[in-house]
Design an enzyme around this catalytic site. Sequence first.
Site, PDB file in Angstrom:
ATOM      1  N   GLY A 176      -2.959 -48.465 -21.184  1.00 43.26           N
ATOM      2  CA  GLY A 176      -3.692 -49.730 -21.222  1.00 43.26           C
ATOM      3  C   GLY A 176      -3.804 -50.332 -19.838  1.00 43.26           C
ATOM      4  O   GLY A 176      -2.947 -51.109 -19.416  1.00 43.26           O
ATOM      5  N   GLU A 187       2.385 -30.921  -9.474  1.00 47.65           N
ATOM      6  CA  GLU A 187       1.105 -30.285  -9.731  1.00 47.65           C
ATOM      7  C   GLU A 187      -0.006 -30.911  -8.923  1.00 47.65           C
ATOM      8  O   GLU A 187      -1.152 -30.519  -9.026  1.00 47.65           O
ATOM      9  CB  GLU A 187       0.784 -30.373 -11.227  1.00 47.65           C
ATOM     10  CG  GLU A 187       1.811 -29.634 -12.054  1.00 47.65           C
ATOM     11  CD  GLU A 187       1.453 -29.585 -13.527  1.00 47.65           C
ATOM     12  OE1 GLU A 187       0.500 -30.289 -13.914  1.00 47.65           O
ATOM     13  OE2 GLU A 187       2.108 -28.843 -14.258  1.00 47.65           O
TER      14      GLU A 187
HETATM   15  C1  LIG Z   1     -14.285 -41.693 -20.993  1.00 52.87           C
HETATM   16  C2  LIG Z   1     -13.468 -42.798 -20.409  1.00 52.87           C
HETATM   17  C3  LIG Z   1     -12.126 -42.870 -20.726  1.00 52.87           C
HETATM   18  C4  LIG Z   1     -11.347 -43.917 -20.214  1.00 52.87           C
HETATM   19  N1  LIG Z   1     -10.031 -43.991 -20.584  1.00 52.87           N
HETATM   20  C5  LIG Z   1      -9.287 -45.038 -20.150  1.00 52.87           C
HETATM   21  C6  LIG Z   1      -7.952 -45.217 -20.583  1.00 52.87           C
HETATM   22  O1  LIG Z   1      -7.442 -44.391 -21.338  1.00 52.87           O
HETATM   23  N2  LIG Z   1      -7.257 -46.297 -20.170  1.00 52.87           N
HETATM   24  C7  LIG Z   1      -7.786 -47.204 -19.308  1.00 52.87           C
HETATM   25  O2  LIG Z   1      -7.115 -48.142 -18.938  1.00 52.87           O
HETATM   26  N3  LIG Z   1      -9.066 -47.084 -18.864  1.00 52.87           N
HETATM   27  C8  LIG Z   1      -9.826 -46.031 -19.280  1.00 52.87           C
HETATM   28  N4  LIG Z   1     -11.126 -45.903 -18.855  1.00 52.87           N
HETATM   29  C9  LIG Z   1     -11.679 -46.942 -18.012  1.00 52.87           C
HETATM   30  C10 LIG Z   1     -11.980 -46.561 -16.578  1.00 52.87           C
HETATM   31  O3  LIG Z   1     -10.802 -46.472 -15.836  1.00 52.87           O
HETATM   32  C11 LIG Z   1     -12.949 -47.610 -16.029  1.00 52.87           C
HETATM   33  O4  LIG Z   1     -14.158 -47.448 -16.698  1.00 52.87           O
HETATM   34  C12 LIG Z   1     -13.172 -47.465 -14.536  1.00 52.87           C
HETATM   35  O5  LIG Z   1     -12.020 -47.828 -13.823  1.00 52.87           O
HETATM   36  C13 LIG Z   1     -14.341 -48.339 -14.071  1.00 52.87           C
HETATM   37  O6  LIG Z   1     -14.209 -49.675 -14.506  1.00 52.87           O
HETATM   38  P1  LIG Z   1     -15.392 -50.413 -15.271  1.00 52.87           P
HETATM   39  O7  LIG Z   1     -15.811 -49.538 -16.385  1.00 52.87           O
HETATM   40  O8  LIG Z   1     -14.968 -51.773 -15.568  1.00 52.87           O
HETATM   41  O9  LIG Z   1     -16.578 -50.442 -14.232  1.00 52.87           O
HETATM   42  P2  LIG Z   1     -16.748 -51.502 -13.041  1.00 52.87           P
HETATM   43  O10 LIG Z   1     -15.512 -51.560 -12.242  1.00 52.87           O
HETATM   44  O11 LIG Z   1     -17.321 -52.757 -13.562  1.00 52.87           O
HETATM   45  O12 LIG Z   1     -17.842 -50.745 -12.181  1.00 52.87           O
HETATM   46  C14 LIG Z   1     -19.255 -50.822 -12.458  1.00 52.87           C
HETATM   47  C15 LIG Z   1     -19.992 -50.177 -11.295  1.00 52.87           C
HETATM   48  O13 LIG Z   1     -19.699 -50.900 -10.100  1.00 52.87           O
HETATM   49  C16 LIG Z   1     -19.179 -50.050  -9.117  1.00 52.87           C
HETATM   50  N5  LIG Z   1     -18.174 -50.756  -8.314  1.00 52.87           N
HETATM   51  C17 LIG Z   1     -17.126 -51.500  -8.733  1.00 52.87           C
HETATM   52  N6  LIG Z   1     -16.393 -51.912  -7.693  1.00 52.87           N
HETATM   53  C18 LIG Z   1     -16.979 -51.433  -6.588  1.00 52.87           C
HETATM   54  C19 LIG Z   1     -16.687 -51.494  -5.187  1.00 52.87           C
HETATM   55  N7  LIG Z   1     -15.619 -52.134  -4.713  1.00 52.87           N
HETATM   56  N8  LIG Z   1     -17.515 -50.836  -4.351  1.00 52.87           N
HETATM   57  C20 LIG Z   1     -18.611 -50.163  -4.808  1.00 52.87           C
HETATM   58  N9  LIG Z   1     -18.927 -50.078  -6.097  1.00 52.87           N
HETATM   59  C21 LIG Z   1     -18.125 -50.692  -6.979  1.00 52.87           C
HETATM   60  C22 LIG Z   1     -18.570 -48.896  -9.893  1.00 52.87           C
HETATM   61  O14 LIG Z   1     -18.471 -47.742  -9.095  1.00 52.87           O
HETATM   62  C23 LIG Z   1     -19.537 -48.752 -11.030  1.00 52.87           C
HETATM   63  O15 LIG Z   1     -20.626 -47.978 -10.596  1.00 52.87           O
HETATM   64  C24 LIG Z   1     -11.923 -44.866 -19.351  1.00 52.87           C
HETATM   65  C25 LIG Z   1     -13.277 -44.763 -19.014  1.00 52.87           C
HETATM   66  C26 LIG Z   1     -14.052 -43.742 -19.545  1.00 52.87           C
HETATM   67  C27 LIG Z   1     -15.485 -43.663 -19.156  1.00 52.87           C
END
Ligand SMILES: Cc1cc2nc3c(=O)[nH]c(=O)nc-3n(C[C@H](O)[C@H](O)[C@H](O)COP(=O)(O)OP(=O)(O)OC[C@H]3O[C@@H](n4cnc5c(N)ncnc54)[C@H](O)[C@@H]3O)c2cc1C
Lengths: 333, 389
Positions: B130, B247
């Site tokens: 989480g 790893e």
């Molecule tokens: C299949 C899948 C499984 C997942 N499983 C888990 C899980 O088990 N546990 C968990 O906690 N999370 C999980 N996630 C979440 C994942 O870690 C987040 O989706 C990821 O960190 C991006 O955050 P966000 O989706 O809020 O996108 P945002 O952070 O809102 O990003 C949106 C866009 O803005 C860009 N962006 C954001 N900040 C910047 C910056 N500083 N510079 C340039 N561009 C930027 C991003 O690259 C992206 O293109 C999962 C996601 C997916 C897709």
Amino acid sequence: MDFALNDEQQLLRDTARALVTREWSTALVRAHMGDPSVADELTKRLTDWGALAEGPLVDLCLFLEECGAGLVAGPFVPTVGLYAPLLATLGDAEGFTAVTTGGATGTVAIADRTGAWVPNDGATKFFVPEADRVDHVAVIGPGPSVTVTGPVSPRFIATVDTSRRLFEVDAPPSTASTAPAVRLDPDLLADVQARWYVAAAAELIGTARSMFEMALAYAKQREQFGRPIGSFQAIQHKLANMALANESAWSAVYYAAMAIDAADPDRHRAAHVAKAAAGTAAKLAAKDGIQIHGGIGYTWEHDLHLFIRRFESSEHLLGTTEWHEDRLADLIL
Amino acid sequence: MELGWGPDEEAFRAELAAFLDANAPPEALGHDFAQDEGDGGIPQWARDWQARLFDSGWLVPGYPPELGGRDATPAQSLIYMEELAMRGLPRALHFPGYAIVAPSLLEFGSDEQQALVPAALRGDTVWCIGMSEPGAGSDLASLSTRAVLDGDTFIVNGQKVWTSYAMWAQMCFCYVRTDPNAAKHKGISVLIIDMDTDGIDIRPLRHLSGNAEFAEVFFEDVEVPVTNVVGDVNDGWRITMGSLAHERGGLWVQGVSGLEHALGDLVKLAKATGRDTDPVVRRKLAEAYVTVHSLRALGYKGFSSFAQGSSAPEHSYLKLATSEQGKALYELGVEIAGGPAIVTDNDWAPGSGRWMRSFFTSFASTIAGGSSEIQRNIIAERILGLPRG
Ligand SMILES: Cc1cc2nc3c(=O)[nH]c(=O)nc-3n(C[C@H](O)[C@H](O)[C@H](O)COP(=O)(O)OP(=O)(O)OC[C@H]3O[C@@H](n4cnc5c(N)ncnc54)[C@H](O)[C@@H]3O)c2cc1C
């Protein structure tokens, strides 16, 4: 699986870097345009390193990478990169030893007017590196067959590159009694060609590294809007992509060199991958390198274009990126 | 610099190969990592296989036998990755427990918490992570799920999102804010939360692919004993996504091998559809070959620095490059498949719709685990030393 340089290899690389920086400079590259003899001193210093042609290709590549990074001019690179491996394959022990221990120089004439570095029956060979200042020219004709001649009277080809001189060379008539053509097994020639591609790729990644380093340094130093331009994400991401391309190409080049040293069955594919990856990385470094420099990068005064010119010549010698990709397609499809 | 492995490594490879040939379940072989697992939960064969690997010392070879390993060297661990990847064999279909939670607990957990490790590795306990929240994705440190200490119990309120496997998990490795007044990174703690605790509401979310594999997780006055804090209170940021340290030098192998398998399938697709004579297709396949094989070489380069104990920046490059290249490969598959690429589950369509499915699924790879943009930021600032934007 070891991609780390051992102590001797690190020393070799450092020595090459120091030698090139001490004996050569972009100021001399500029002077070299009008007066090729300014490279004579450098060539003399490099003579001892002809012995590299005898060792592993990996070691030669480490040296050539530094030559590419410093835009080394003159007969050294074609001698160790192109001519020596051909002589070794021909079994010309005397000629080969003359290079490795006697300071003899040579180049190779094979390409046709389209820039294809494959045996052809053209009476004139094109893009022959440094043909007016080498002791020997190996002319490759159909068959394939090889004729090694003494100095020739080549015709200079004006190109964009200021640090490497290219020539047209007439193939010796087939009746020439002085230097008979020697038949070469096509498979053996293919192995020599793989070495050429990897040597050229090693030079190219050196040139790419220099362009990348210039852009990186400039991005840290140049300020606009009150901060270094390297803090702008558009610039940061360009540099990250350039770094990734360079790292990948570096790895591909040394993998190919190791594969050739080990006579690995993957060596021909690996050689095409190396030249294509190096060309791709260098093109990115050239284009984005200029962009990151802004107006100053577009001047004659700034050194960046000297590297871009060298990149373009290396890219177009021994097969372009696309040519190598098409050969790869033939191998994998 | 040298190709190939020494006799110790090759002996290790032979022993492993014999084990895998005799024991790998047929369902696991040729597993398509580019596909979702579906929403039917974790299949029994995958549970059995993970337990089998653990019991035989082949789950995490770098660990000691009591933790499902055999004290393998980094090179042997890399060979392990190669052999699995070559066969398309997964170790497990849910990675958080063995790959993230177990190593983190081993490094930061109390004795009581370390006792949870074997079950996490063996897959007896399914874990979820989480971290992400609606307001905290890439900027994870801005997370706002609150945990307030009341006696010896934390009361947790807030919401997680994109939590993979949450609906099948018994445990959550959960990042919460324990000090709202401290600087962003300073007020975060990690809690072990039993998913059966009252006040947790799990609402599965469908992936774009159609399957539900992740979920929203709501916490309303969820009581968590203070002994479930991993490490120190307010020191959770340090417990970053720990992957298996042994790893780390070989994490790229599965990704790069997946690309090689996909490339091999693309060649077959081109031949089957007669597109192998199209010069455009030939050029694109060769371009992809150049990239994929350069990445394998880069992986070995990174492994070499890792094995020598240097930090290996190659891994940030590889995360970025393998995920982006995966997208490009599946896109090429869609392109070669042509008109029928949009057809799902029909034998007459090339790959029965596999290329489009994989293309869709590959969108996740450049987002999850740190997006491509974030990877480029990391490369620029931490590796190339550019000033912070
Ligand atoms: C299949 C899948 C499984 C997942 N499983 C888990 C899980 O088990 N546990 C968990 O906690 N999370 C999980 N996630 C979440 C994942 O870690 C987040 O989706 C990821 O960190 C991006 O955050 P966000 O989706 O809020 O996108 P945002 O952070 O809102 O990003 C949106 C866009 O803005 C860009 N962006 C954001 N900040 C910047 C910056 N500083 N510079 C340039 N561009 C930027 C991003 O690259 C992206 O293109 C999962 C996601 C997916 C897709």
